[in-house]
Design a protein around this motif. Sequence first.
Motif, mmCIF file in Angstrom:
data_model
loop_
_atom_site.group_PDB
_atom_site.id
_atom_site.type_symbol
_atom_site.label_atom_id
_atom_site.label_comp_id
_atom_site.label_asym_id
_atom_site.label_seq_id
_atom_site.Cartn_x
_atom_site.Cartn_y
_atom_site.Cartn_z
ATOM 1 N N TRP A 195 0.812 -1.215 0.000
ATOM 2 C CA TRP A 195 0.000 0.000 0.000
ATOM 3 C C TRP A 195 0.848 1.269 0.000
ATOM 4 O O TRP A 195 0.374 2.326 -0.437
ATOM 5 N N SER A 196 2.079 1.197 0.464
ATOM 6 C CA SER A 196 2.961 2.364 0.391
ATOM 7 C C SER A 196 3.268 2.706 -1.060
ATOM 8 O O SER A 196 3.197 3.877 -1.469
ATOM 9 N N GLY A 218 0.201 3.996 -2.706
ATOM 10 C CA GLY A 218 -0.060 5.361 -2.254
ATOM 11 C C GLY A 218 0.829 6.375 -2.946
ATOM 12 O O GLY A 218 0.380 7.481 -3.306
ATOM 13 N N ALA A 229 -0.381 9.337 -5.253
ATOM 14 C CA ALA A 229 -0.003 10.697 -4.862
ATOM 15 C C ALA A 229 0.618 11.454 -6.031
ATOM 16 O O ALA A 229 0.385 12.660 -6.196
#
Length: 289
Positions: free
Chosen positions: A50-51, A54, A58
């Motif tokens: 998920w990093s 993300g 972003a």
Amino acid sequence: MTTGVIHDLGYQRYTGPRLGRGYAFRTLYVHSLRTAFGLGRGIKAKIYTWSIMGIILAVGLMITVIESQTKQNIATSPQFVDQVTFLSILLLAGVAPELSSRDQQTRALSLYFARPLRRTDYALARLGGLITALFLVLAAPVTLMFAGAALSTSKGATGVWHAAGDFGAGLAHSATHALVLSSISLLIASLVRRRAVAAAAIVAVFLVTTPAVAFTEALDVNQGTSEFVSMTNPPTALNYLATWLYAGGDGNFSGGDRIAHGPLLAVYFVVVVAACTALLVVRYRKVPA
């Protein structure tokens, strides 16, 4: 003499519906998709997956905000997909070994290959789940960029139509990225039992030929030579393909260099995906359960 006793434990034959091979394939596909997003896995896997997702989202959000404020086009959707290629590779390096190497390491394949699931089904379900996961990760920010461009345009219906065309190109290029990078990554992971080694191998395969491509471009040789050399590095070749398909009718770079072998690049990627898929199926037909 002791006498034996037969105990009735109440075992009964299964009388429910036989869901069959198709149901097993769909179940494994959904399981692969869930695993790719870290669902059902430990907290470490979720943080890593998920990093990266993300960060990719972003970047898309940042481009959307800047373009809506400045009314200038920073990057098209295909260009955005190319810009986050390295993040996509890192994501595949974490997910592909989880889908392939873990089952070999834990000797769980014998459970999968008990009827009715076949070895070919296992390979295609795993590959389909990985392709779908990467496509969704790339399509989410592309959709966000389309929404921002459509809502902030000052050209009315013309601006929305232009944004829709860019959105379609972005989805198409996301699908191409997902097909090519996922098929190569899963094939590599299927050849290595240890997940850490498989992850390192995936990153190395994509990056080891990058200096050769950069060196060829730095020599300022003709465009056709650079395109041929880029075929040793799929991410760079995908960039050339996007330029040919989506940079306008003449397929030009911003510097004016024309793509000389666009159709050849398209055929090259079809062959790469087909070859990797076939080799993956062959690998699972021979791998010990």
